[in-house]
Design a protein around this motif. Structure first.
Motif, short mmCIF file in Angstrom:
data_model
loop_
_atom_site.label_atom_id
_atom_site.label_comp_id
_atom_site.label_asym_id
_atom_site.label_seq_id
_atom_site.Cartn_x
_atom_site.Cartn_y
_atom_site.Cartn_z
N GLN A 48 1.87 19.68 29.67
CA GLN A 48 2.31 19.09 30.94
C GLN A 48 3.53 19.82 31.50
O GLN A 48 3.70 19.89 32.72
N VAL A 49 4.37 20.36 30.61
CA VAL A 49 5.56 21.08 31.07
C VAL A 49 5.13 22.33 31.83
O VAL A 49 5.64 22.60 32.94
N VAL A 50 4.21 23.10 31.28
CA VAL A 50 3.73 24.30 31.96
C VAL A 50 3.06 23.92 33.27
O VAL A 50 3.26 24.57 34.31
N GLN A 51 2.29 22.85 33.26
CA GLN A 51 1.61 22.39 34.47
C GLN A 51 2.62 22.00 35.55
O GLN A 51 2.44 22.35 36.72
N GLU A 52 3.69 21.31 35.18
CA GLU A 52 4.71 20.92 36.15
C GLU A 52 5.41 22.15 36.73
O GLU A 52 5.71 22.19 37.92
N TYR A 53 5.68 23.15 35.90
CA TYR A 53 6.32 24.37 36.41
C TYR A 53 5.40 25.09 37.39
O TYR A 53 5.85 25.59 38.41
N GLU A 54 4.11 25.14 37.09
CA GLU A 54 3.19 25.84 37.98
C GLU A 54 2.89 25.05 39.25
O GLU A 54 2.53 25.63 40.26
N ASN A 55 3.05 23.73 39.21
CA ASN A 55 2.85 22.92 40.41
C ASN A 55 4.12 22.81 41.25
O ASN A 55 4.09 22.30 42.36
N GLY A 56 5.27 23.25 40.70
CA GLY A 56 6.53 23.19 41.42
C GLY A 56 7.19 21.83 41.35
O GLY A 56 8.10 21.54 42.11
N LYS A 57 6.77 20.96 40.44
CA LYS A 57 7.33 19.62 40.32
C LYS A 57 8.44 19.53 39.29
O LYS A 57 9.17 18.54 39.25
N ALA A 58 8.59 20.53 38.46
CA ALA A 58 9.56 20.47 37.36
C ALA A 58 10.97 20.79 37.83
O ALA A 58 11.17 21.59 38.75
N VAL A 59 11.93 20.13 37.21
CA VAL A 59 13.34 20.49 37.40
C VAL A 59 13.60 21.68 36.48
O VAL A 59 13.34 21.59 35.28
N PRO A 60 14.07 22.82 37.01
CA PRO A 60 14.17 24.01 36.17
C PRO A 60 15.12 23.84 34.99
O PRO A 60 16.23 23.35 35.13
N ASN A 61 14.63 24.26 33.84
CA ASN A 61 15.42 24.23 32.61
C ASN A 61 15.54 25.69 32.15
O ASN A 61 14.53 26.36 31.94
N ALA A 113 21.46 12.82 45.98
CA ALA A 113 20.99 14.18 46.25
C ALA A 113 19.74 14.45 45.43
O ALA A 113 19.68 14.11 44.24
N PRO A 114 18.72 15.06 46.03
CA PRO A 114 17.52 15.37 45.26
C PRO A 114 17.79 16.50 44.27
O PRO A 114 18.60 17.39 44.52
N LEU A 115 17.09 16.46 43.16
CA LEU A 115 17.25 17.51 42.16
C LEU A 115 16.50 18.76 42.61
O LEU A 115 15.49 18.68 43.30
N ASP A 116 17.03 19.91 42.21
CA ASP A 116 16.35 21.16 42.53
C ASP A 116 15.03 21.22 41.79
O ASP A 116 14.93 20.83 40.64
N ARG A 117 14.03 21.74 42.46
CA ARG A 117 12.71 21.91 41.87
C ARG A 117 12.45 23.40 41.72
O ARG A 117 13.14 24.24 42.29
N VAL A 118 11.42 23.74 40.98
CA VAL A 118 11.04 25.14 40.79
C VAL A 118 10.58 25.69 42.14
O VAL A 118 9.78 25.05 42.83
N SER A 119 11.08 26.85 42.52
CA SER A 119 10.71 27.42 43.81
C SER A 119 9.27 27.93 43.79
O SER A 119 8.68 28.15 42.73
N THR A 120 8.73 28.13 44.97
CA THR A 120 7.34 28.61 45.07
C THR A 120 7.23 30.01 44.48
O THR A 120 6.20 30.36 43.89
N GLU A 121 8.27 30.80 44.64
CA GLU A 121 8.26 32.16 44.10
C GLU A 121 8.13 32.14 42.57
O GLU A 121 7.33 32.89 41.99
N VAL A 122 8.89 31.25 41.93
CA VAL A 122 8.86 31.16 40.47
C VAL A 122 7.51 30.64 40.00
O VAL A 122 6.93 31.18 39.05
N LYS A 123 7.00 29.61 40.65
CA LYS A 123 5.73 29.06 40.19
C LYS A 123 4.59 30.06 40.36
O LYS A 123 3.70 30.16 39.52
#
Length: 143
Positions: A109-122, A73-83
């Motif tokens: 890089q963590v902030v960049q991943e969250y804003e690009n929607g690539k990060a797994v939400p923590n 199963a793919p991991l959840d990513r940051v939604s477009t709304e959050v980014k």
């Protein structure tokens, strides 16, 4: 100059050895147990509790689900709304990604991943961002 301790100082160089009291266990040696098993005598076995062992806790993911699944199963990513909320709040405060990262004690890089929607939400990172940016982010995590 007066001495601080008026009495004689002596050293005791004899080693002190502490021993645990051994509990007596009857017929614990292998020969006695094997002899009792051969003769048909009753042999009591007691399973020790697993307390204090270094075993891992039960896995969080159901193993049966993993076996039945054809693909992982793919991991959840940051939604477009959050980014978008992160980007908007950061730009309103006139911060760069590096400044935000420094304030939340994370790498840029963590902030960049969250804003690009690539990060797994923590949840911890989102909580830090909420505090610095003043925007609610944690209730809006999705795929």
């Amino acid at each position: 100059m007066p001495s601080r301790y008026p009495g004689a100082l002596t050293q005791d160089w004899e080693p002190v050895v502490l021993h645990k009291n051994r509990t007596k266990v009857q017929d614990r040696d292998k020969k006695a147990v094997n002899q009792a098993l051969r003769t048909g005598a009753a042999v009591q076995t007691v399973k020790k509790a697993v307390a204090g062992s270094n075993k891992k806790a039960a896995p969080a993911v159901n193993a049966k689900k993993l076996d039945e699944a054809a693909e992982p199963a793919p991991l959840d990513r940051v939604s477009t709304e959050v980014k978008q909320l992160i980007q908007k709040a950061r730009l309103e405060k006139k911060m760069s990604q590096a400044v935000l990262a420094k304030q939340i004690n994370e790498r840029p890089q963590v902030v960049q991943e969250y804003e690009n929607g690539k990060a797994v939400p923590n949840q911890a990172v989102l909580a830090k961002m909420e505090r610095v940016l003043g925007v609610k982010l944690r209730g809006k995590i999705g795929k």
